[in-house]
Design an enzyme around this catalytic site. Structure first.
Site, PDB file in Angstrom:
ATOM      1  N   TYR A  64     121.166  42.198 101.464  1.00  0.00           N
ATOM      2  CA  TYR A  64     120.773  41.330  99.983  1.00  0.00           C
ATOM      3  C   TYR A  64     120.445  39.909 100.289  1.00  0.00           C
ATOM      4  O   TYR A  64     120.847  39.477 101.456  1.00  0.00           O
ATOM      5  CB  TYR A  64     121.762  41.458  98.949  1.00  0.00           C
ATOM      6  CG  TYR A  64     122.174  42.692  98.667  1.00  0.00           C
ATOM      7  CD1 TYR A  64     122.063  43.841  98.770  1.00  0.00           C
ATOM      8  CD2 TYR A  64     123.678  43.375  97.594  1.00  0.00           C
ATOM      9  CE1 TYR A  64     122.328  44.936  98.293  1.00  0.00           C
ATOM     10  CE2 TYR A  64     123.944  44.077  97.760  1.00  0.00           C
ATOM     11  CZ  TYR A  64     123.122  45.102  97.498  1.00  0.00           C
ATOM     12  OH  TYR A  64     123.285  46.643  97.161  1.00  0.00           O
ATOM     13  N   SER A 112     123.243  50.722  89.326  1.00  0.00           N
ATOM     14  CA  SER A 112     122.363  50.812  88.781  1.00  0.00           C
ATOM     15  C   SER A 112     123.360  51.625  87.618  1.00  0.00           C
ATOM     16  O   SER A 112     122.263  52.238  87.422  1.00  0.00           O
ATOM     17  CB  SER A 112     121.475  51.416  89.623  1.00  0.00           C
ATOM     18  OG  SER A 112     120.452  50.433  88.409  1.00  0.00           O
ATOM     19  N   PRO A 113     124.342  51.226  87.028  1.00  0.00           N
ATOM     20  CA  PRO A 113     124.735  52.049  85.765  1.00  0.00           C
ATOM     21  C   PRO A 113     123.612  51.923  84.669  1.00  0.00           C
ATOM     22  O   PRO A 113     123.977  53.042  83.542  1.00  0.00           O
ATOM     23  CB  PRO A 113     126.207  52.033  85.864  1.00  0.00           C
ATOM     24  CG  PRO A 113     126.689  50.717  86.486  1.00  0.00           C
ATOM     25  CD  PRO A 113     125.440  50.576  87.583  1.00  0.00           C
ATOM     26  N   LEU A 114     123.049  50.956  84.781  1.00  0.00           N
ATOM     27  CA  LEU A 114     122.169  50.540  83.034  1.00  0.00           C
ATOM     28  C   LEU A 114     120.613  50.487  83.641  1.00  0.00           C
ATOM     29  O   LEU A 114     120.015  51.361  82.887  1.00  0.00           O
ATOM     30  CB  LEU A 114     121.838  49.513  83.614  1.00  0.00           C
ATOM     31  CG  LEU A 114     123.110  48.657  83.144  1.00  0.00           C
ATOM     32  CD1 LEU A 114     123.206  47.245  82.135  1.00  0.00           C
ATOM     33  CD2 LEU A 114     123.969  49.682  81.653  1.00  0.00           C
ATOM     34  N   GLY A 132     118.321  48.357  84.899  1.00  0.00           N
ATOM     35  CA  GLY A 132     117.748  47.926  83.326  1.00  0.00           C
ATOM     36  C   GLY A 132     117.574  48.272  82.781  1.00  0.00           C
ATOM     37  O   GLY A 132     117.191  47.704  81.288  1.00  0.00           O
ATOM     38  N   LEU A 162     117.858  50.709  80.867  1.00  0.00           N
ATOM     39  CA  LEU A 162     118.788  51.112  79.616  1.00  0.00           C
ATOM     40  C   LEU A 162     118.900  50.185  78.215  1.00  0.00           C
ATOM     41  O   LEU A 162     120.023  50.833  77.976  1.00  0.00           O
ATOM     42  CB  LEU A 162     119.719  52.332  79.869  1.00  0.00           C
ATOM     43  CG  LEU A 162     119.654  53.399  81.169  1.00  0.00           C
ATOM     44  CD1 LEU A 162     121.020  54.203  81.139  1.00  0.00           C
ATOM     45  CD2 LEU A 162     119.068  54.796  79.692  1.00  0.00           C
ATOM     46  N   GLY A 173     117.163  48.242  77.228  1.00  0.00           N
ATOM     47  CA  GLY A 173     116.109  48.576  76.303  1.00  0.00           C
ATOM     48  C   GLY A 173     114.905  48.315  75.947  1.00  0.00           C
ATOM     49  O   GLY A 173     114.379  47.178  75.159  1.00  0.00           O
ATOM     50  N   LYS A 174     114.614  46.783  77.264  1.00  0.00           N
ATOM     51  CA  LYS A 174     113.671  45.936  77.044  1.00  0.00           C
ATOM     52  C   LYS A 174     112.717  46.229  77.397  1.00  0.00           C
ATOM     53  O   LYS A 174     112.333  45.331  77.637  1.00  0.00           O
ATOM     54  CB  LYS A 174     114.865  44.348  77.643  1.00  0.00           C
ATOM     55  CG  LYS A 174     114.755  45.215  79.837  1.00  0.00           C
ATOM     56  CD  LYS A 174     115.119  43.796  80.339  1.00  0.00           C
ATOM     57  CE  LYS A 174     116.331  43.486  80.891  1.00  0.00           C
ATOM     58  NZ  LYS A 174     116.457  42.956  81.883  1.00  0.00           N
TER      59      LYS A 174
END
Length: 324
Positions: free
Chosen positions: A53, A208-210, A213, A215, A217-218
């Site tokens: 990272y 990455s449960p979203l 990014g 999900l 909605g952006k």
């Protein structure tokens, strides 16, 4: 925030973990410090990082925060090794050298969880597992596991850890964790890895449960200038989910969120967090404000009807041999 056992191990981790992929590059030291404060205030304990990272800078930032923003015993540190100079190398020497470098950057003498970041077709799995066992035996980590490995390798590694040369199952370190991508946009682990991990007693750390990014909605109307999809070094990470198929899932999440009076990120995170077998959902944020938005899901329990609807809309295709 709820704490859960990491699989069948005795380690208890926060149900949401803080990811640090952007620390040291897109997230500076001051923003990282604020994120860590927000996370601790919410009851979080598990901090996830990796030697790759930001080229090791994420671990250096964390090391600078230990003893200032947080004491070492307030956090559970999870890091990953096995990728260096842009290539996978899970040989014994590379892994142990990488672990020593990680501990130096973090300024600590041990990790709580140490994972092999990716499968290495050039190294026998027996050699990789021997490094995991040695890391536990030498006290450099408390628990070990794998990240991004297929189910068959996970099962083989668990067997090797349990019954390696000179070991009996009662003396083995065991495979405590598997870290895999898992979201309403990526449910592939449900075919074999998730049920396999539960049978093996390994807790799933869902990264990455979203949906990278998406999900949130952006991206429904455009790509915001300050988003990951607009970033030169993160665009390729997000683009696979900017598809027509993904848009229908995003709309379903937005509809569910509207009905509950919550934000889409909260619905997406709660769905992953409460999937059986998941010990912790790893959320990353560029800013403290984004992190606060995700952590707002701490008290959200999805109604059964909404969870069932999202399950049906996004269910992975199962066939032979998983299902006949």
């Amino acid at each position: 925030m709820q704490t859960r056992r990491l699989g069948a191990s005795g380690l208890r981790v926060s149900s949401v973990a803080l990811g640090t992929m952007t620390w040291g590059r897109d997230t500076d030291e001051h923003e990282a410090a604020e994120q860590l404060k927000v996370f601790l205030d919410a009851g979080g304990t598990l901090l996830d990082t990796a030697a790759t990272y930001s080229g090791g800078m994420a671990e250096e930032v964390i090391g600078g925060l230990l003893g200032t923003v947080a004491e070492r015993d307030e956090l559970l540190l999870c890091s990953k090794a096995g990728v260096r100079d842009g290539r996978v190398d899970a040989s014994r020497g590379a892994l142990l050298d990488g672990l020593d470098a990680t501990l130096k950057r973090l300024g600590t003498d041990h990790l709580d969880v140490w994972l092999v970041q990716a499968p290495d077709p050039g190294t026998p799995l027996e050699e990789t597992v021997s490094a995991l066992r040695h890391a536990v035996d030498s006290g450099r980590t408390r628990y070990v596991g794998l990240a991004n490995h297929p189910a068959w390798q996970t099962a083989r590694a668990a067997t090797l850890l349990e019954c390696g040369p000179g070991l009996s199952p009662g003396l083995s370190p065991g495979l405590a964790a598997v870290q895999m991508e898992f979201s309403l946009l990526q449910r592939g682990i449900e075919r074999e890895l998730l049920p396999g991990a539960r049978a093996l007693g390994a807790g799933v750390l869902a990264w990455s449960p979203l949906g990278r990014g998406v999900l949130s909605g952006k991206y429904r109307r455009s790509v915001p200038a300050d988003s990951r999809a607009a970033s030169p070094h993160l665009r390729g990470f997000v683009e696979p989910y900017l598809t027509d198929g993904s848009r229908s899932v995003v709309e379903a999440v937005v509809t569910a969120a509207d009905g509950l009076g919550r934000a889409p990120v909260e619905v997406a995170l709660a769905w992953v967090r409460d999937t059986p077998g998941v010990s912790s959902a790893v959320v990353g944020a560029r800013t403290p404000a984004q992190l606060r938005g995700s952590l707002a899901a701490v008290d959200l329990e999805l109604p059964e009807q909404i969870r069932d609807a999202l399950d049906e809309i996004t269910a992975p295709v199962l066939g032979y041999p998983e299902r006949r």
